[in-house]
Design a protein around this motif. Structure first.
Motif, PDB file in Angstrom:
ATOM      1  N   LEU A   1       0.552  -1.548  -0.237  1.00  7.27           N
ATOM      2  CA  LEU A   1      -0.151  -0.068  -0.147  1.00  7.27           C
ATOM      3  C   LEU A   1       0.706   0.985  -0.383  1.00  7.27           C
TER       4      LEU A   1
ATOM      5  N   ASN B   1      -9.580  -1.117   5.086  1.00  4.26           N
ATOM      6  CA  ASN B   1      -8.990  -0.170   5.907  1.00  4.26           C
ATOM      7  C   ASN B   1      -8.456  -0.380   7.234  1.00  4.26           C
TER       8      ASN B   1
ATOM      9  N   TYR C   1      -4.710   0.270   6.548  1.00  2.00           N
ATOM     10  CA  TYR C   1      -4.109   2.027   6.697  1.00  2.00           C
ATOM     11  C   TYR C   1      -4.438   2.571   8.035  1.00  2.00           C
ATOM     12  N   GLN C   2      -4.724   1.672   8.940  1.00  2.00           N
ATOM     13  CA  GLN C   2      -5.406   2.191  10.164  1.00  2.00           C
ATOM     14  C   GLN C   2      -4.139   1.672  11.335  1.00  2.00           C
TER      15      GLN C   2
ATOM     16  N   GLU D   1      -0.167   3.621   9.915  1.00  2.00           N
ATOM     17  CA  GLU D   1      -1.558   5.192  10.949  1.00  2.00           C
ATOM     18  C   GLU D   1       0.308   5.128  12.208  1.00  2.00           C
TER      19      GLU D   1
ATOM     20  N   LEU E   1      -1.161   9.570   4.533  1.00  2.42           N
ATOM     21  CA  LEU E   1      -1.977   8.942   4.197  1.00  2.42           C
ATOM     22  C   LEU E   1      -3.600   9.931   3.403  1.00  2.42           C
TER      23      LEU E   1
ATOM     24  N   LYS F   1      -4.960   5.858  -2.465  1.00  4.15           N
ATOM     25  CA  LYS F   1      -5.882   4.607  -1.472  1.00  4.15           C
ATOM     26  C   LYS F   1      -6.686   4.076  -2.553  1.00  4.15           C
TER      27      LYS F   1
END
Length: 239
Positions: free
Chosen positions: A23, A90, A93-94, A97, A219, A224
């Motif tokens: 990603l 999802n 992606y978290q 972070e 992000l 994305k």
């Protein structure tokens, strides 16, 4: 480190690294397959732990073992109308972070090592700068390069990485309840400089690199992708 950040790091080390770095590098071609592989692997671990006794499957510490078992059950389950591949994406992606938030400035200079594709010696020259877009898992000790890993038809090469004091990193080697490898350190996306390139087959270290500047992952500004299904339930990746 929060419980959520600890969970993200734990599963990055176990089986999520390939998805997360795909990603970050925006290599989206095999995202569906990668998500499937990670989820299937996680469910197999749950099956094995249930069969052999989850209270000691992950650790001799019963409380820690049960905690890890429950985290696996939380993250991995068959895809359905209530848990989809988009949910897994999802979460990835978290995780990015969360892992970025764990990075802390080093309190001393470090020398790290990493096995990498041999193309680095072919594509870069001494004195050149380049950018790494993903996280880099490195080691405090040398590990033998080779075995035609990382999708290359050539044996890997060993890189020596000089990391200055105050550069952000995650000292996984100091986290006894999380680490998989005894000497692992994770570096952030960054700008690096090639200090030395060796084409001598007798040299254990083929490449020497200095970390110059960490790069913040925003992000919101990155491409994305969203997973959508068409009428035939085929997965389509779209911006």
């Amino acid at each position: 480190m929060t419980e959520t950040e600890q969970e993200s790091l734990m599963f990055y080390l176990i089986n999520d690294a390939y998805l997360i770095n795909a990603l970050l590098w925006e290599n989206f071609e095999d995202i569906e397959k990668t998500i499937d592989n990670i989820n299937n692997d996680g469910m197999q671990v749950i099956k094995n732990a249930t069969q052999y006794g989850f209270d000691h499957y992950f650790s001799s510490d019963k409380e820690l073992s049960i905690k890890k078992y429950n985290l696996y059950k939380k993250r991995f389950q068959p895809f359905s109308n209530t848990y989809t591949k988009q949910d897994a994406l999802n979460r990835a992606y978290q995780d990015i972070e969360n892992i970025q938030n764990i990075m802390q400035p080093l309190d001393k200079d470090l020398i790290l090592y990493r096995n990498i594709k041999p193309q680095f010696c072919k594509n870069y020259k001494s004195g050149e700068k380049f950018e790494l877009l993903g996280f880099s898992s490195c080691s405090l000790e040398m590990h033998t390069a080779g075995n035609k890993q990382y999708g290359s038809n050539e044996d890997c090469i060993l890189a020596k990485i000089i990391v200055p004091k105050s550069f952000p990193a995650i000292r996984v080697d100091l986290m006894k309840d999380i680490k998989n490898e005894p000497d692992e350190v994770i570096l952030p996306p960054m700008i690096c400089k090639i200090d030395k390139v060796s084409h001598n087959e007798n040299d254990k270290v083929a490449l020497e690199i200095t970390c110059l500047e960490p790069k913040y992952i925003d992000l919101k500004s990155k491409n994305k992708y969203v997973i959508k299904e068409d009428k035939n339930k085929n997965i389509i990746l779209t911006k």
